[in-house]
Enzyme design. Structure first.
Site, PDB file in Angstrom:
ATOM      1  N   LEU A   1       0.549  -1.388  -0.474  1.00 49.11           N
ATOM      2  CA  LEU A   1      -0.339  -0.057  -0.518  1.00 49.11           C
ATOM      3  C   LEU A   1       0.628   1.415  -0.592  1.00 49.11           C
ATOM      4  CD1 LEU A   1      -2.821  -1.507   2.387  1.00 49.11           C
ATOM      5  CD2 LEU A   1      -2.739  -1.370   0.248  1.00 49.11           C
TER       6      LEU A   1
ATOM      7  N   GLY B   1      -0.890   2.275  -3.525  1.00 52.82           N
ATOM      8  CA  GLY B   1      -1.770   1.687  -4.154  1.00 52.82           C
ATOM      9  C   GLY B   1      -2.846   1.742  -2.624  1.00 52.82           C
TER      10      GLY B   1
ATOM     11  N   TYR C   1      14.987   3.705 -13.103  1.00 53.72           N
ATOM     12  CA  TYR C   1      13.115   2.613 -13.439  1.00 53.72           C
ATOM     13  C   TYR C   1      13.904   1.898 -14.756  1.00 53.72           C
ATOM     14  CZ  TYR C   1       8.620   2.009 -14.197  1.00 53.72           C
ATOM     15  OH  TYR C   1       7.328   1.723 -15.141  1.00 53.72           O
TER      16      TYR C   1
ATOM     17  N   VAL D   1       0.061  11.007 -17.322  1.00 50.71           N
ATOM     18  CA  VAL D   1      -0.206  12.508 -17.903  1.00 50.71           C
ATOM     19  C   VAL D   1      -1.727  12.492 -18.475  1.00 50.71           C
ATOM     20  CG1 VAL D   1       0.486  11.430 -20.259  1.00 50.71           C
ATOM     21  CG2 VAL D   1       0.176  14.378 -19.546  1.00 50.71           C
TER      22      VAL D   1
ATOM     23  N   GLY E   1      15.200  14.801 -19.559  1.00 46.92           N
ATOM     24  CA  GLY E   1      14.950  12.740 -19.969  1.00 46.92           C
ATOM     25  C   GLY E   1      13.337  11.824 -20.236  1.00 46.92           C
TER      26      GLY E   1
HETATM   27  N1  LIG Z   1       0.683   3.186 -15.386  1.00 48.26           N
HETATM   28  C1  LIG Z   1       1.638   3.130 -16.331  1.00 48.26           C
HETATM   29  O1  LIG Z   1       1.235   3.621 -17.523  1.00 48.26           O
HETATM   30  C2  LIG Z   1       2.572   2.216 -16.771  1.00 48.26           C
HETATM   31  C3  LIG Z   1       4.206   1.999 -17.275  1.00 48.26           C
HETATM   32  C4  LIG Z   1       4.383   1.550 -17.738  1.00 48.26           C
HETATM   33  C5  LIG Z   1       5.034   0.362 -16.809  1.00 48.26           C
HETATM   34  N2  LIG Z   1       3.528   0.383 -15.493  1.00 48.26           N
HETATM   35  C6  LIG Z   1       4.826  -0.838 -14.390  1.00 48.26           C
HETATM   36  O2  LIG Z   1       3.441  -1.229 -14.115  1.00 48.26           O
HETATM   37  C7  LIG Z   1       3.008  -1.895 -13.133  1.00 48.26           C
HETATM   38  C8  LIG Z   1       2.208  -1.125 -11.986  1.00 48.26           C
HETATM   39  O3  LIG Z   1       2.073   0.338 -12.482  1.00 48.26           O
HETATM   40  P1  LIG Z   1       0.754   1.487 -11.810  1.00 48.26           P
HETATM   41  O4  LIG Z   1       0.490   2.550 -12.654  1.00 48.26           O
HETATM   42  O5  LIG Z   1      -0.424   0.139 -11.339  1.00 48.26           O
HETATM   43  O6  LIG Z   1       0.921   1.772 -10.592  1.00 48.26           O
HETATM   44  P2  LIG Z   1       0.594   1.596  -8.768  1.00 48.26           P
HETATM   45  O7  LIG Z   1       1.285   2.643  -8.443  1.00 48.26           O
HETATM   46  O8  LIG Z   1      -0.939   2.326  -8.721  1.00 48.26           O
HETATM   47  O9  LIG Z   1       0.597  -0.005  -8.500  1.00 48.26           O
HETATM   48  C9  LIG Z   1       1.813  -0.107  -7.908  1.00 48.26           C
HETATM   49  C10 LIG Z   1       1.580  -1.250  -6.316  1.00 48.26           C
HETATM   50  O10 LIG Z   1       2.509  -1.237  -6.310  1.00 48.26           O
HETATM   51  C11 LIG Z   1       2.158  -1.603  -4.546  1.00 48.26           C
HETATM   52  N3  LIG Z   1       3.767  -1.723  -4.516  1.00 48.26           N
HETATM   53  C12 LIG Z   1       5.257  -0.791  -4.493  1.00 48.26           C
HETATM   54  N4  LIG Z   1       6.232  -1.299  -3.676  1.00 48.26           N
HETATM   55  C13 LIG Z   1       5.465  -2.473  -3.437  1.00 48.26           C
HETATM   56  C14 LIG Z   1       6.609  -3.214  -2.596  1.00 48.26           C
HETATM   57  N5  LIG Z   1       7.785  -3.345  -2.482  1.00 48.26           N
HETATM   58  N6  LIG Z   1       6.071  -4.443  -1.884  1.00 48.26           N
HETATM   59  C15 LIG Z   1       4.097  -4.310  -2.952  1.00 48.26           C
HETATM   60  N7  LIG Z   1       3.653  -3.860  -3.241  1.00 48.26           N
HETATM   61  C16 LIG Z   1       4.333  -2.729  -3.550  1.00 48.26           C
HETATM   62  C17 LIG Z   1       1.676  -0.059  -4.342  1.00 48.26           C
HETATM   63  O11 LIG Z   1       1.281   0.107  -2.893  1.00 48.26           O
HETATM   64  C18 LIG Z   1       1.297  -0.266  -5.328  1.00 48.26           C
HETATM   65  O12 LIG Z   1      -0.324  -0.538  -4.942  1.00 48.26           O
HETATM   66  C19 LIG Z   1       3.971  -1.253 -12.085  1.00 48.26           C
HETATM   67  O13 LIG Z   1       5.352  -2.561 -12.010  1.00 48.26           O
HETATM   68  C20 LIG Z   1       4.886   0.295 -12.934  1.00 48.26           C
HETATM   69  O14 LIG Z   1       6.128  -0.153 -12.485  1.00 48.26           O
HETATM   70  C21 LIG Z   1       3.116   1.091 -15.546  1.00 48.26           C
END
Ligand SMILES: NC(=O)c1ccc[n+]([C@@H]2O[C@H](COP(=O)([O-])OP(=O)(O)OC[C@H]3O[C@@H](n4cnc5c(N)ncnc54)[C@H](O)[C@@H]3O)[C@@H](O)[C@H]2O)c1
Length: 310
Positions: free
Chosen positions: A32, A35, A144, A188, A273
């Site tokens: 969390l 999230g 990242y 965005v 970047g």
């Molecule tokens: N949203 C995008 O456009 C996008 C694009 C490329 C990659 N991603 C990847 O998709 C995945 C989900 O992204 P999202 O947009 O839903 O982000 P988000 O931040 O909404 O979801 C990430 C979730 O991971 C949980 N979390 C973070 N670190 C943690 C840990 N150490 N242990 C347990 N839980 C942990 C957070 O609490 C969160 O609920 C990520 O890996 C992100 O890098 C997302």
């Protein structure tokens, strides 16, 4: 069938959890940090593990006990800026955490049918060759991007060396309900939507002509559900985009049409970047049957409708 979604309380994870909850027993592991428990209120306490993917012993016990059929690994430090500020911490989560999961499955889970890793278009960096293809030059511009690249390569290697049924997906720009607009580095479109909703001014970094491959969350869900059932995808990496690029200015115009109003906007220096143009070649997923259904207009309409009636 049991499915574990790490990071399941986040934006993308909560949609996957909602979809798979129809036919699977869904477990969520989430600390969390970004999230929200309320995103997945339909998951009961016995299936929600509030913990961290860096907790190796917990991961081992959990995998050994539940022997999940499917794992979708999304948990990560998702903020590029946070990884630039603290690469040691982010690599602990994004690389070591991923290895904890892969290793525990190798040791304790011969029942595993699919392990999906969420990689990112960020791995391509500022390549000028478009569309970005899986075999394109990789040029990470942030911790990242390096961590995502390392994660996907480990995911692939665990298939090659140990036969784990793994697939990595390079997500492009995903948008939809529950995407958090609170940070200036959030997706965005979630920021644009929040500005339109609250009648506030929007800032374009650069000239607004930079393009992205915007994917509506339901198209991502479609892709993941195809990959989960596809042995052919084992040991492979795929782009998850739409194959189209749209500029931020074009998206702004779409918001104007749907909201039937405009808001103030300004242009400021591009962020260092930030990549200029980006869109995916999606032949790989197409061949497996993936066909993105949402145009920008359709996706945005559904997103705005949901957000404004939530
Ligand atoms: N949203 C995008 O456009 C996008 C694009 C490329 C990659 N991603 C990847 O998709 C995945 C989900 O992204 P999202 O947009 O839903 O982000 P988000 O931040 O909404 O979801 C990430 C979730 O991971 C949980 N979390 C973070 N670190 C943690 C840990 N150490 N242990 C347990 N839980 C942990 C957070 O609490 C969160 O609920 C990520 O890996 C992100 O890098 C997302």
């Amino acid at each position: 069938m049991k499915i574990l979604i790490t990071g399941g309380a986040g934006f993308i994870g909560s949609h996957l959890a909602e979809y798979f909850n129809e036919n699977y027993e869904v477990f969520i592991l989430d600390n969390l940090s970004t999230g929200h428990r309320s995103n997945v209120s339909f998951i009961d306490e016995t299936h929600f593990i509030k913990n961290d993917i860096t907790n190796k012993s917990l991961i081992q016990e959990l995998i050994n006990k539940e022997k999940f059929d499917i794992i979708i690994h999304l948990a990560a430090v998702v903020s590029v800026v946070e990884t630039i500020d603290n690469p040691i911490l982010s690599q602990k989560v994004n690389i070591d955490g991923t290895l904890n999961l892969l290793e525990a499955n190798k040791q304790y889970n011969s029942n595993l049918k699919k392990f999906i890793f969420a990689s990112s278009a960020a791995v391509y960096g500022n390549t000028e060759l478009l569309p970005q293809k899986i075999e394109s030059f990789i040029d990470p511009e942030s911790p990242y991007a390096i961590e995502k690249y390392t994660g996907e390569q480990y995911t692939k290697l665990y298939n090659k060396l140990y036969g784990l049924p793994t697939t990595a997906l390079r997500f492009f720009n995903i948008y939809g309900p529950r995407q958090d607009p609170s940070s200036p580095y959030s997706g965005v479109l979630s920021i644009m939507n929040s500005k339109f909703y609250h009648n506030e001014s929007f800032t374009f970094f650069g000239d607004g002509k930079q393009t992205r491959d915007f994917v509506y969350i339901k198209d991502l869900v479609q892709a993941v559900s195809i990959v989960i059932n596809c042995e052919e995808s084992n040991g492979k990496i795929f782009n998850l985009g739409t194959g189209n690029q749209l500029s931020l200015l074009q998206m702004f115009e779409e918001f104007e049409k749907i909201y039937d109003k405009t808001i103030d906007y300004e242009f400021t220096e591009p962020r260092s970047g930030d990549i200029k143009y980006s869109y995916a070649q999606i032949e790989g997923l197409n061949k497996l049957g993936y066909n993105p259904k949402y145009s920008a207009q359709e996706g945005l309409k559904e997103y705005i409708n949901y957000t404004n009636n939530a």
